[in-house]
Design a protein around this motif. Structure first.
Motif, PDB file in Angstrom:
ATOM      1  N   GLU A 100      38.180  40.788  56.711  1.00  0.00           N
ATOM      2  CA  GLU A 100      38.310  41.377  55.383  1.00  0.00           C
ATOM      3  C   GLU A 100      39.423  42.420  55.395  1.00  0.00           C
ATOM      4  OE1 GLU A 100      35.157  42.809  52.138  1.00  0.00           O
ATOM      5  OE2 GLU A 100      35.478  44.271  53.725  1.00  0.00           O
ATOM      6  N   GLU A 101      40.322  42.325  54.404  1.00  0.00           N
ATOM      7  CA  GLU A 101      41.407  43.316  54.325  1.00  0.00           C
ATOM      8  C   GLU A 101      41.574  43.768  52.888  1.00  0.00           C
ATOM      9  OE1 GLU A 101      45.100  42.708  56.129  1.00  0.00           O
ATOM     10  OE2 GLU A 101      44.254  41.904  57.986  1.00  0.00           O
ATOM     11  N   PHE A 102      42.130  44.977  52.725  1.00  0.00           N
ATOM     12  CA  PHE A 102      42.395  45.469  51.379  1.00  0.00           C
ATOM     13  C   PHE A 102      43.821  45.109  50.997  1.00  0.00           C
ATOM     14  CE2 PHE A 102      38.891  47.983  52.924  1.00  0.00           C
ATOM     15  CZ  PHE A 102      38.008  47.835  51.865  1.00  0.00           C
ATOM     16  N   VAL A 103      43.959  44.312  49.956  1.00  0.00           N
ATOM     17  CA  VAL A 103      45.288  43.836  49.540  1.00  0.00           C
ATOM     18  C   VAL A 103      45.367  43.850  48.015  1.00  0.00           C
ATOM     19  CG1 VAL A 103      45.702  42.293  51.505  1.00  0.00           C
ATOM     20  CG2 VAL A 103      44.458  41.444  49.542  1.00  0.00           C
ATOM     21  N   ILE A 104      46.596  43.821  47.502  1.00  0.00           N
ATOM     22  CA  ILE A 104      46.756  43.742  46.051  1.00  0.00           C
ATOM     23  C   ILE A 104      46.319  42.347  45.597  1.00  0.00           C
ATOM     24  CG2 ILE A 104      48.476  43.743  44.198  1.00  0.00           C
ATOM     25  CD1 ILE A 104      49.411  46.289  45.274  1.00  0.00           C
ATOM     26  N   GLU A 105      45.517  42.321  44.549  1.00  0.00           N
ATOM     27  CA  GLU A 105      44.924  41.059  44.099  1.00  0.00           C
ATOM     28  C   GLU A 105      45.981  40.167  43.456  1.00  0.00           C
ATOM     29  OE1 GLU A 105      41.729  41.650  41.349  1.00  0.00           O
ATOM     30  OE2 GLU A 105      40.935  39.646  41.727  1.00  0.00           O
ATOM     31  N   LYS A 106      45.978  38.878  43.838  1.00  0.00           N
ATOM     32  CA  LYS A 106      46.903  37.923  43.221  1.00  0.00           C
ATOM     33  C   LYS A 106      46.431  37.603  41.812  1.00  0.00           C
ATOM     34  CE  LYS A 106      48.243  35.137  47.295  1.00  0.00           C
ATOM     35  NZ  LYS A 106      48.792  36.222  48.007  1.00  0.00           N
ATOM     36  N   SER A 107      47.373  37.474  40.900  1.00  0.00           N
ATOM     37  CA  SER A 107      47.002  37.093  39.539  1.00  0.00           C
ATOM     38  C   SER A 107      47.199  35.574  39.418  1.00  0.00           C
ATOM     39  CB  SER A 107      47.903  37.866  38.574  1.00  0.00           C
ATOM     40  OG  SER A 107      47.969  37.226  37.350  1.00  0.00           O
ATOM     41  N   LEU A 108      46.098  34.863  39.203  1.00  0.00           N
ATOM     42  CA  LEU A 108      46.145  33.393  39.184  1.00  0.00           C
ATOM     43  C   LEU A 108      46.072  32.877  37.750  1.00  0.00           C
ATOM     44  CD1 LEU A 108      43.667  32.703  42.138  1.00  0.00           C
ATOM     45  CD2 LEU A 108      46.133  33.066  42.240  1.00  0.00           C
ATOM     46  N   VAL A 109      46.208  31.562  37.579  1.00  0.00           N
ATOM     47  CA  VAL A 109      46.059  30.957  36.251  1.00  0.00           C
ATOM     48  C   VAL A 109      44.603  31.103  35.829  1.00  0.00           C
ATOM     49  CG1 VAL A 109      46.048  28.763  34.982  1.00  0.00           C
ATOM     50  CG2 VAL A 109      47.915  29.279  36.577  1.00  0.00           C
ATOM     51  N   GLU A 110      44.385  31.641  34.634  1.00  0.00           N
ATOM     52  CA  GLU A 110      43.009  31.766  34.140  1.00  0.00           C
ATOM     53  C   GLU A 110      42.740  30.620  33.185  1.00  0.00           C
ATOM     54  OE1 GLU A 110      43.150  35.743  32.772  1.00  0.00           O
ATOM     55  OE2 GLU A 110      42.567  36.534  34.747  1.00  0.00           O
TER      56      GLU A 110
ATOM     57  N   SER B 138      45.876  24.097  40.460  1.00  0.00           N
ATOM     58  CA  SER B 138      44.939  24.358  41.572  1.00  0.00           C
ATOM     59  C   SER B 138      43.692  25.099  41.115  1.00  0.00           C
ATOM     60  CB  SER B 138      45.611  25.213  42.646  1.00  0.00           C
ATOM     61  OG  SER B 138      46.804  24.657  43.068  1.00  0.00           O
ATOM     62  N   GLU B 139      43.883  26.095  40.254  1.00  0.00           N
ATOM     63  CA  GLU B 139      42.750  26.928  39.833  1.00  0.00           C
ATOM     64  C   GLU B 139      41.699  26.079  39.120  1.00  0.00           C
ATOM     65  OE1 GLU B 139      45.924  27.554  39.608  1.00  0.00           O
ATOM     66  OE2 GLU B 139      46.400  29.664  39.900  1.00  0.00           O
ATOM     67  N   GLU B 140      42.133  25.065  38.372  1.00  0.00           N
ATOM     68  CA  GLU B 140      41.187  24.179  37.676  1.00  0.00           C
ATOM     69  C   GLU B 140      40.467  23.283  38.683  1.00  0.00           C
ATOM     70  OE1 GLU B 140      42.927  21.183  35.132  1.00  0.00           O
ATOM     71  OE2 GLU B 140      41.108  21.077  33.901  1.00  0.00           O
ATOM     72  N   ILE B 141      41.220  22.838  39.680  1.00  0.00           N
ATOM     73  CA  ILE B 141      40.626  21.964  40.700  1.00  0.00           C
ATOM     74  C   ILE B 141      39.526  22.716  41.459  1.00  0.00           C
ATOM     75  CG2 ILE B 141      41.231  20.951  42.965  1.00  0.00           C
ATOM     76  CD1 ILE B 141      43.775  19.916  41.274  1.00  0.00           C
ATOM     77  N   ALA B 142      39.800  24.000  41.747  1.00  0.00           N
ATOM     78  CA  ALA B 142      38.776  24.804  42.437  1.00  0.00           C
ATOM     79  C   ALA B 142      37.576  25.003  41.519  1.00  0.00           C
ATOM     80  CB  ALA B 142      39.361  26.143  42.840  1.00  0.00           C
ATOM     81  N   GLU B 143      37.843  25.332  40.268  1.00  0.00           N
ATOM     82  CA  GLU B 143      36.764  25.596  39.307  1.00  0.00           C
ATOM     83  C   GLU B 143      35.879  24.355  39.139  1.00  0.00           C
ATOM     84  OE1 GLU B 143      36.001  28.384  37.786  1.00  0.00           O
ATOM     85  OE2 GLU B 143      34.441  27.487  36.493  1.00  0.00           O
ATOM     86  N   LYS B 144      36.504  23.178  39.078  1.00  0.00           N
ATOM     87  CA  LYS B 144      35.722  21.949  38.901  1.00  0.00           C
ATOM     88  C   LYS B 144      35.215  21.396  40.219  1.00  0.00           C
ATOM     89  CE  LYS B 144      37.775  20.321  34.602  1.00  0.00           C
ATOM     90  NZ  LYS B 144      38.786  19.424  34.013  1.00  0.00           N
ATOM     91  N   ASN B 145      35.562  22.099  41.313  1.00  0.00           N
ATOM     92  CA  ASN B 145      35.103  21.693  42.627  1.00  0.00           C
ATOM     93  C   ASN B 145      35.498  20.249  42.940  1.00  0.00           C
ATOM     94  OD1 ASN B 145      33.909  22.480  44.934  1.00  0.00           O
ATOM     95  ND2 ASN B 145      31.797  22.138  44.238  1.00  0.00           N
ATOM     96  N   MET B 146      36.744  19.906  42.670  1.00  0.00           N
ATOM     97  CA  MET B 146      37.203  18.510  42.797  1.00  0.00           C
ATOM     98  C   MET B 146      37.672  18.209  44.220  1.00  0.00           C
ATOM     99  SD  MET B 146      39.534  17.887  39.425  1.00  0.00           S
ATOM    100  CE  MET B 146      40.032  16.184  39.576  1.00  0.00           C
TER     101      MET B 146
END
Ligand code: FBP
Length: 613
Positions: A538-548, A302-310
């Motif tokens: 907007e809320e303060f939450v612990i950041e999710k660690s995604l595929v980099e 998913s992270e690549e799909i978002a990055e490439k705007n597919m």
């Protein structure tokens, strides 16, 4: 039937088997009995000179964990930041310092189950010892608000060591957000004279922990609040300080076994494409790990799909292209992995979801009163942007329904209920039929077209795509923990107990360096917090660690995927091993991203039988 068996000539032997079956009922299968006895390693920081388990002491290091927008976060958590700051703590052996006595520490599970939760309780019980009291909170943060609490006896701990599930305490997904809820939490803490509260959970649950820690400190209630990183999704992580959460290793080993079996079956039956949706919510870490372990034809990240705007159409084109090229090589089968949270990363879908979230939040009451999904849809459509409304109307009704459905208490879309794998199959079938009808639009020498000979095109027209869809998720969450998760969780329990006994608050217990003895850390929860849009606010939450996408684990996949797409070079890792050379593996993404020399040998301290005194 029973009487026929009993009257058999071999009556004695049959009775023996019958009694064996009743003895092995519940959690007492022969394998489970053996797994209960498996030793769990203990880091030397938790051992006294006499070899017994003792709380470690946590010292300040010069390592810091600073979140994005620290100044704003500091305004939300002034007390926690004032006392703990952003410095990471590290455990050292306590030596023979005086024993802590008379402390009362409660623990709760929060969110989805993950393998190893029961060993966290075993670790807490072991480190608190006879001189302190461990209490359990039933059914998650909701139980904390209700004050549903009981004393955990040592006998019960013996019965759950190395066992899966969260059934000993239960769990839920209550978000503690209202003033009334916080007040009730305080009452539970005060009424039960709690000195410590341990929250075993993922990003949302540890967000709860961070807010409870701040609230209790502000109210002058001396109760330490400690988080423990749990989730099969692997997104509760902090890079080199916490490479992964517990549960990920077991879940991915289970999914890899099943996906490996499917790759083998696909190559044997040579007729199906298996579309496998894999759990993991937002992050594609599970999909990436399973892909590295099994080498499927395609794994969408998913992270690549978002990055490439597919957009969805490009994803469909990408899959169809690989199906065609495999066909030209005589391969008409394969396995395609689809991460659970994919829809949230497809650009047009993510815009639609954001738009929907806004409207759902604005008209929460009105929508709740509407009698059916159909009514809700009619109410929502005119309130969306025209682009979103158009897209929404074009989606299959089942998907529309899932997107309209209530968010969970933390504002997450319930992605486990969205049948993305089926949506893809539907779109791919449609695209294949278009390709057969308009071959000149899709095949040719020009950029973006598939280069094929006239014979290959003729052959392609005969493709009849046979598919099977699967969803692997729940079956990976409650298994007996792998050796890695069993050791990881026991020591997280030891770490959290040590922190609670020493009165530290607003930290998450963490372990790193799984390949060289394990380093036991305490991370300031506020250092993990970020601002995110939830339910349109907007809320303060612990950041999710995604595929980099620059991580070695993703690069390892990206470097190999063309070969895996064009050849049938799958691998089938098989079942979780509890003994023998492959029982000590760490997740591949951890070994790759943390630059371990291999995947095969975790080392979390001395091998020692769990002894609960
Ligand atoms: P946690 O983050 O709470 O550990 O939950 C993980 C998870 O299994 C996700 O992968 C999945 O999307 C979700 O829980 C399913 O939730 P539910 O159990 O409410 O259906």
């Amino acid at each position: 039937m029973l009487s026929r068996i009993l009257s058999s000539t071999n009556e004695g032997k049959t009775m023996d088997l019958f009694s064996k079956v009743s003895r092995t009922a519940g959690k007492h299968s022969p394998l489970e009995e053996e797994v209960r006895k498996l030793p769990v390693p203990v880091s030397s920081v938790f051992l006294g000179k006499d070899g017994t388990i003792r709380p470690a002491v946590f010292r300040q290091t010069d390592m810091t964990l600073l979140c994005k927008g620290h100044d704003r976060i500091a305004q939300v958590f002034p007390k926690t930041i004032e006392t703990g700051g952003s410095l990471i703590l590290e455990a050292v052996a306590s030596g023979e310092s005086e024993r802590v006595t008379g402390k009362r520490v409660a623990v709760l599970f929060s969110g989805g189950p993950a393998a190893g939760g029961h060993n966290v309780l075993a670790g807490l019980s072991a480190v608190l010892g006879k001189d302190n009291t461990l209490l359990g909170i039933r059914k998650g943060p909701g139980g904390l608000v209700r004050g549903d609490i009981f004393e955990i006896d040592r006998e019960s701990i013996h019965s759950i060591v190395n066992m899966g599930g969260f059934d000993f305490l239960g769990t839920d997904r209550t978000k503690i957000k209202t003033a009334e809820q916080f007040e009730k939490v305080k009452q539970t803490v005060v009424n039960n004279r709690l000195d410590g509260l341990v929250v075993v959970g993922g990003d949302d649950s540890n967000t709860n922990a961070a807010f409870i820690a701040e609230y209790l400190a502000t109210e002058g209630v001396g109760c330490s609040v400690i988080g423990i990183p749990k989730t099969i999704d692997g997104d509760m992580a902090a890079g080199k300080y916490l490479p992964i959460s517990f549960g990920f290793d077991t879940a991915t080993k289970i999914y890899s076994e099943l996906v490996g079996n499917l790759t083998q079956d696909a190559a044997s039956a040579v007729k199906y494409y298996h579309f496998v949706k894999l759990m993991g919510r937002t992050a594609s870490k599970i999909t990436l790990e399973v892909a590295l372990q099994t080498k499927p034809a395609i794994a969408l990240i998913s992270e690549e799909i978002a990055e490439k705007n597919m957009p969805l159409d490009s994803i469909v084109d990408h899959i169809v292209r690989i199906i065609a090229l495999r066909r030209f090589r005589g391969i008409n089968h394969g396995v395609i992995l689809v991460p659970e949270g994919l829809v949230e990363f497809i650009p047009e879908m993510s815009r639609l979801i954001a738009d929907l979230n806004k409207v759902l939040a604005e008209y929460e009451r009105d929508i709740a009163d509407l009698p059916s999904v159909e009514h809700k849809r009619e109410f929502l459509l005119p309130r969306l942007t025209s682009q979103s409304a158009q897209l929404m109307a074009s989606l299959p009704p089942a998907l529309q329904e899932m997107l309209i459905l209530d968010r969970d208490d933390h504002g997450n879309v319930k992605v486990s209920q969205i049948e993305t794998e089926k949506l893809l199959i539907e779109k791919i079938r449609y695209r294949l039929s278009e390709m057969k009808r308009h071959t000149d639009r899709f095949f040719g020498k020009e950029d973006g077209k598939i280069d094929a000979t006239p014979e290959q095109i003729e052959d392609f027209k005969k493709v009849a795509l046979s598919t099977q869809s699967h969803f692997l998720g729940y079956e990976g969450r409650s298994s007996k923990p792998s050796r890695f998760d069993a050791a990881f969780t026991f020591q997280l329990g030891l770490a959290a107990g040590s922190l609670a006994l020493s009165g530290k608050t607003g930290y998450m217990a963490a372990i790193t360096d799984f390949h060289k003895g394990g380093r036991i850390l305490a991370l300031p929860l506020t250092g993990l917090v970020t601002a995110e849009m939830r339910k349109g606010k907007e809320e303060f939450v612990i950041e999710k660690s995604l595929v980099e996408l620059f991580s070695p684990s993703f690069k390892a996949y990206a470097l190999n995927r063309d070969k895996w797409a064009m050849e049938d070079c799958f691998s089938s890792p098989g079942a979780i091993q509890y003994w023998g050379p492959t029982s000590r593996q760490v997740p591949m993404i951890v070994a790759l991203d943390q630059d371990y020399p291999d995947f095969d040998t975790f080392d979390l301290g001395e091998e020692k039988q769990v002894v609960i005194e």
